[in-house]
Design a protein around this motif. Structure first.
Motif, PDB file in Angstrom:
ATOM      1  N   ALA A   1      -6.297  12.820  -4.077  1.00 20.84           N
ATOM      2  CA  ALA A   1      -6.032  11.680  -4.964  1.00 20.84           C
ATOM      3  C   ALA A   1      -6.182  10.386  -4.174  1.00 20.84           C
ATOM      4  CB  ALA A   1      -4.628  11.802  -5.527  1.00 20.84           C
ATOM      5  N   TYR A   2      -6.956   9.463  -4.703  1.00 23.72           N
ATOM      6  CA  TYR A   2      -7.183   8.202  -3.997  1.00 23.72           C
ATOM      7  C   TYR A   2      -6.956   7.014  -4.917  1.00 23.72           C
ATOM      8  CZ  TYR A   2     -11.677   7.915  -6.418  1.00 23.72           C
ATOM      9  OH  TYR A   2     -12.642   7.841  -7.379  1.00 23.72           O
ATOM     10  N   GLY A   3      -6.719   5.877  -4.299  1.00 25.98           N
ATOM     11  CA  GLY A   3      -6.531   4.658  -5.071  1.00 25.98           C
ATOM     12  C   GLY A   3      -6.901   3.446  -4.232  1.00 25.98           C
ATOM     13  N   GLU A   4      -6.700   2.282  -4.835  1.00 27.21           N
ATOM     14  CA  GLU A   4      -7.034   1.047  -4.132  1.00 27.21           C
ATOM     15  C   GLU A   4      -5.848   0.107  -4.146  1.00 27.21           C
ATOM     16  OE1 GLU A   4     -11.468  -0.472  -4.439  1.00 27.21           O
ATOM     17  OE2 GLU A   4     -10.657  -0.020  -6.411  1.00 27.21           O
ATOM     18  N   ALA A   5      -5.748  -0.725  -3.144  1.00 24.19           N
ATOM     19  CA  ALA A   5      -4.711  -1.760  -3.136  1.00 24.19           C
ATOM     20  C   ALA A   5      -5.321  -3.030  -2.563  1.00 24.19           C
ATOM     21  CB  ALA A   5      -3.532  -1.316  -2.284  1.00 24.19           C
TER      22      ALA A   5
ATOM     23  N   MET B   1       0.839  -1.208   0.000  1.00 22.81           N
ATOM     24  CA  MET B   1       0.000   0.000   0.000  1.00 22.81           C
ATOM     25  C   MET B   1       0.871   1.255   0.000  1.00 22.81           C
ATOM     26  SD  MET B   1      -2.950  -1.099   2.701  1.00 22.81           S
ATOM     27  CE  MET B   1      -4.308  -0.001   2.350  1.00 22.81           C
ATOM     28  N   LEU B   2       1.914   1.237   0.809  1.00 23.32           N
ATOM     29  CA  LEU B   2       2.790   2.409   0.886  1.00 23.32           C
ATOM     30  C   LEU B   2       3.535   2.622  -0.434  1.00 23.32           C
ATOM     31  CD1 LEU B   2       3.821   4.630   2.807  1.00 23.32           C
ATOM     32  CD2 LEU B   2       5.666   3.098   3.480  1.00 23.32           C
ATOM     33  N   ASP B   3       3.971   1.510  -1.045  1.00 19.23           N
ATOM     34  CA  ASP B   3       4.654   1.609  -2.350  1.00 19.23           C
ATOM     35  C   ASP B   3       3.732   2.252  -3.386  1.00 19.23           C
ATOM     36  OD1 ASP B   3       7.069   0.660  -1.614  1.00 19.23           O
ATOM     37  OD2 ASP B   3       6.674  -1.420  -2.179  1.00 19.23           O
ATOM     38  N   THR B   4       2.491   1.764  -3.441  1.00 19.60           N
ATOM     39  CA  THR B   4       1.520   2.299  -4.416  1.00 19.60           C
ATOM     40  C   THR B   4       1.244   3.782  -4.139  1.00 19.60           C
ATOM     41  OG1 THR B   4       0.495   0.119  -4.294  1.00 19.60           O
ATOM     42  CG2 THR B   4      -0.706   1.789  -5.501  1.00 19.60           C
ATOM     43  N   LEU B   5       1.071   4.101  -2.864  1.00 18.86           N
ATOM     44  CA  LEU B   5       0.775   5.492  -2.481  1.00 18.86           C
ATOM     45  C   LEU B   5       1.887   6.428  -2.947  1.00 18.86           C
ATOM     46  CD1 LEU B   5      -1.384   6.903  -0.264  1.00 18.86           C
ATOM     47  CD2 LEU B   5       0.744   7.260   0.926  1.00 18.86           C
TER      48      LEU B   5
ATOM     49  N   LYS C   1       4.383   5.754  -5.281  1.00 18.44           N
ATOM     50  CA  LYS C   1       4.616   5.727  -6.731  1.00 18.44           C
ATOM     51  C   LYS C   1       3.568   6.521  -7.497  1.00 18.44           C
ATOM     52  CE  LYS C   1       7.099   1.367  -7.064  1.00 18.44           C
ATOM     53  NZ  LYS C   1       6.868  -0.087  -7.136  1.00 18.44           N
ATOM     54  N   GLN C   2       2.309   6.396  -7.056  1.00 10.30           N
ATOM     55  CA  GLN C   2       1.222   7.040  -7.807  1.00 10.30           C
ATOM     56  C   GLN C   2       0.859   8.421  -7.259  1.00 10.30           C
ATOM     57  OE1 GLN C   2      -2.130   4.411  -8.315  1.00 10.30           O
ATOM     58  NE2 GLN C   2      -0.852   2.678  -8.863  1.00 10.30           N
ATOM     59  N   ASN C   3       1.655   8.890  -6.294  1.00 11.25           N
ATOM     60  CA  ASN C   3       1.400  10.219  -5.688  1.00 11.25           C
ATOM     61  C   ASN C   3      -0.020  10.375  -5.181  1.00 11.25           C
ATOM     62  OD1 ASN C   3       3.727  11.686  -5.531  1.00 11.25           O
ATOM     63  ND2 ASN C   3       3.634  12.298  -7.695  1.00 11.25           N
ATOM     64  N   LEU C   4      -0.473   9.391  -4.434  1.00  7.63           N
ATOM     65  CA  LEU C   4      -1.844   9.435  -3.917  1.00  7.63           C
ATOM     66  C   LEU C   4      -1.830  10.019  -2.509  1.00  7.63           C
ATOM     67  CD1 LEU C   4      -2.939   5.819  -4.960  1.00  7.63           C
ATOM     68  CD2 LEU C   4      -3.431   7.941  -6.181  1.00  7.63           C
ATOM     69  N   ASN C   5      -2.995  10.484  -2.074  1.00  7.15           N
ATOM     70  CA  ASN C   5      -3.131  10.959  -0.697  1.00  7.15           C
ATOM     71  C   ASN C   5      -3.699   9.877   0.212  1.00  7.15           C
ATOM     72  OD1 ASN C   5      -4.067  13.742  -2.419  1.00  7.15           O
ATOM     73  ND2 ASN C   5      -2.356  13.849  -0.996  1.00  7.15           N
TER      74      ASN C   5
ATOM     75  N   LEU D   1      -4.611   3.540   4.127  1.00  6.02           N
ATOM     76  CA  LEU D   1      -3.324   4.203   4.381  1.00  6.02           C
ATOM     77  C   LEU D   1      -3.430   5.605   3.791  1.00  6.02           C
ATOM     78  CD1 LEU D   1      -0.136   3.571   5.081  1.00  6.02           C
ATOM     79  CD2 LEU D   1       0.060   3.672   2.634  1.00  6.02           C
ATOM     80  N   PHE D   2      -3.049   6.600   4.569  1.00  7.80           N
ATOM     81  CA  PHE D   2      -3.131   7.960   4.025  1.00  7.80           C
ATOM     82  C   PHE D   2      -1.988   8.827   4.523  1.00  7.80           C
ATOM     83  CE2 PHE D   2      -5.153   9.430   7.960  1.00  7.80           C
ATOM     84  CZ  PHE D   2      -5.862   8.312   8.372  1.00  7.80           C
ATOM     85  N   ASP D   3      -1.773   9.921   3.815  1.00  6.83           N
ATOM     86  CA  ASP D   3      -0.660  10.805   4.164  1.00  6.83           C
ATOM     87  C   ASP D   3      -1.154  11.955   5.044  1.00  6.83           C
ATOM     88  OD1 ASP D   3      -2.006  12.461   2.454  1.00  6.83           O
ATOM     89  OD2 ASP D   3      -0.418  12.605   0.957  1.00  6.83           O
ATOM     90  N   ARG D   4      -0.237  12.845   5.349  1.00  5.49           N
ATOM     91  CA  ARG D   4      -0.532  13.948   6.264  1.00  5.49           C
ATOM     92  C   ARG D   4      -1.632  14.863   5.704  1.00  5.49           C
ATOM     93  NH1 ARG D   4       0.653  15.376  11.610  1.00  5.49           N
ATOM     94  NH2 ARG D   4      -0.226  17.427  11.736  1.00  5.49           N
ATOM     95  N   LYS D   5      -1.576  15.067   4.370  1.00  2.19           N
ATOM     96  CA  LYS D   5      -2.555  15.975   3.754  1.00  2.19           C
ATOM     97  C   LYS D   5      -3.977  15.453   3.953  1.00  2.19           C
ATOM     98  CE  LYS D   5      -3.453  18.355  -0.582  1.00  2.19           C
ATOM     99  NZ  LYS D   5      -3.231  18.347  -2.027  1.00  2.19           N
ATOM    100  N   ALA D   6      -4.140  14.147   3.768  1.00  2.00           N
ATOM    101  CA  ALA D   6      -5.464  13.551   3.978  1.00  2.00           C
ATOM    102  C   ALA D   6      -5.832  13.587   5.463  1.00  2.00           C
ATOM    103  CB  ALA D   6      -5.480  12.120   3.461  1.00  2.00           C
ATOM    104  N   ALA D   7      -4.847  13.334   6.320  1.00  2.00           N
ATOM    105  CA  ALA D   7      -5.114  13.328   7.769  1.00  2.00           C
ATOM    106  C   ALA D   7      -5.627  14.692   8.229  1.00  2.00           C
ATOM    107  CB  ALA D   7      -3.856  12.949   8.536  1.00  2.00           C
ATOM    108  N   ASN D   8      -5.080  15.742   7.635  1.00  2.00           N
ATOM    109  CA  ASN D   8      -5.460  17.094   8.058  1.00  2.00           C
ATOM    110  C   ASN D   8      -6.923  17.425   7.759  1.00  2.00           C
ATOM    111  OD1 ASN D   8      -3.002  17.727   9.146  1.00  2.00           O
ATOM    112  ND2 ASN D   8      -2.200  18.635   7.267  1.00  2.00           N
TER     113      ASN D   8
END
Lengths: 245, 114
Positions: free
Chosen positions: A208-212, A117-121, A123-127, A176-183
């Motif tokens: 930006a969202y995706g699935e894994a 999940m982290l790799d995909t996030l 590589k694809q610049n997802l939030n 799994l999400f990054d800081r921007k989504a957490a905010n």
């Protein structure tokens, strides 16, 4: 960098050694590959059943290695959404996490999936990346009870309409999400409808969202601990109430 | 005389209730107020034109007292739900604040707070 694992639990028996080992190995892997410190935030959402209260989890949690663990307790049961928001507030506002993972504490999720999940996030610049149980190997899909599968398929279409996000799975607690989504995540739904609310917030803020693909284990204990099928009705009720009042 | 007086009294009471709710409920929850307003306005014609709608009211077993009870119950239900939601949010916030205040590292479970 910090990875925060958010783990709310209510009336949950201490999980298996296998789950602990997976959490330990994922923490070690993140440290080695990404120089990332892992923090686990466990919230006991006011458990009352014998053997499920926070003090019963302590000895089990201490077995998890390479990971700093923070615990907190809701004195009253407020629901999974409320407990998740408490965990997120600790992870985001106190621990200043960079990445966040939400897991169900019933032991159904495989923490090792965090790696892909982290790799995909990245590589694809997802939030945010949502878990998809229907992409897993057949051995995992076959474990899903047929009635649960039917409800989930219906829920997928319902949520597409309600949230605007085009996803293949509904109410999968593995994210799994990054800081921007957490905010932007300020969850108002105390109970199970928070999963739909998260998707609505992601859509509203145009992240930006995706699935894994994630593996979900449906054994006897996890089915006992996990969501019941009847909760689907409660979720719809909660969404309507929140919308109107 | 009674023919005109009673509807006027009823409408005055309803108008008074609505004006109170407009002052207190509207700033707190607009949707709830609009639902209440809709409920009230939808039955006002039955008060004003009672005799014109008599067959319809009769079919529903309606009398003015039923209307009053209906309005009162609808209003109370809306108010209870709004109050319940507000208190639910407050209780969750309080529970959360207490949990965060008492949160601690497991290594220091018996001693130090974060």
């Amino acid at each position: 960098m910090r990875m925060i694992v958010l783990l709310p639990g209510y009336n949950i028996l201490p999980w298996s050694q296998d789950f602990n080992e997976k959490l330990s190995s994922i923490s070690q892997f993140l440290k080695q590959k990404y120089e990332m410190d892992t923090y686990l935030v466990f919230i006991d959402d006011g458990s009352t059943k014998l053997g499920t209260t926070l003090d019963k989890h302590i000895s089990n949690l201490k077995k998890i290695q390479h990971c700093k663990i923070i615990t907190a307790r809701h004195h009253l049961n407020r629901g999974q959404g409320a407990a998740l928001m408490t965990a997120l507030k600790i992870g985001r506002d106190i621990l200043n996490g960079d990445y966040f993972v939400t897991l169900d504490s019933d032991g159904q999720h495989n923490p090792l999936n965090v790696i892909s999940m982290l790799d995909t996030l990245k590589k694809q610049n997802l939030n945010i990346i949502f878990g998809n149980r229907f992409g897993a190997a057949k051995q995992y899909i076959n474990q899903i009870p047929t009635f649960r599968k039917t409800i989930l398929r219906l829920a997928v279409n319902f949520e597409k309409y309600i949230t605007g996000l085009n996803l293949s799975d509904a109410h999968n607690g593995f994210r799994l999400f990054d800081r921007k989504a957490a905010n932007i995540l300020e969850i108002q739904q105390d109970r199970m409808a928070h999963a739909t609310e998260i998707k609505k917030l992601i859509y509203k803020h145009g992240l930006a969202y995706g699935e894994a693909t994630v593996e979900i284990i449906y054994d006897k204990q996890s089915l006992q601990n996990g969501q019941k099928n009847g909760n689907a009705i409660n979720i719809i009720q909660e969404l309507i109430r929140e919308k109107v009042f | 005389m009674t023919f005109l007086l009673l509807p006027i009294i009823y409408l005055t009471i309803i108008g008074y209730i609505i004006s109170i709710d407009w002052a207190y409920l509207y700033p707190e929850h607009k949707t709830a107020f609009y639902i209440e307003l809709f409920l009230v306005l939808s039955v006002v014609p039955f008060v004003v034109y009672l005799y014109f709608h008599y067959p319809l009211l009769y079919a529903h077993g309606g009398r003015k007292i039923d209307l009053t009870v209906f309005l009162w119950l609808s209003r109370e239900l809306i108010h209870i739900r709004v109050r319940f939601n507000k208190q639910r949010r407050e209780i969750t916030q309080l529970t959360r604040d207490l949990a965060i205040r008492d949160a601690r590292y497991i290594q220091d479970f018996d001693a130090i707070k974060i």
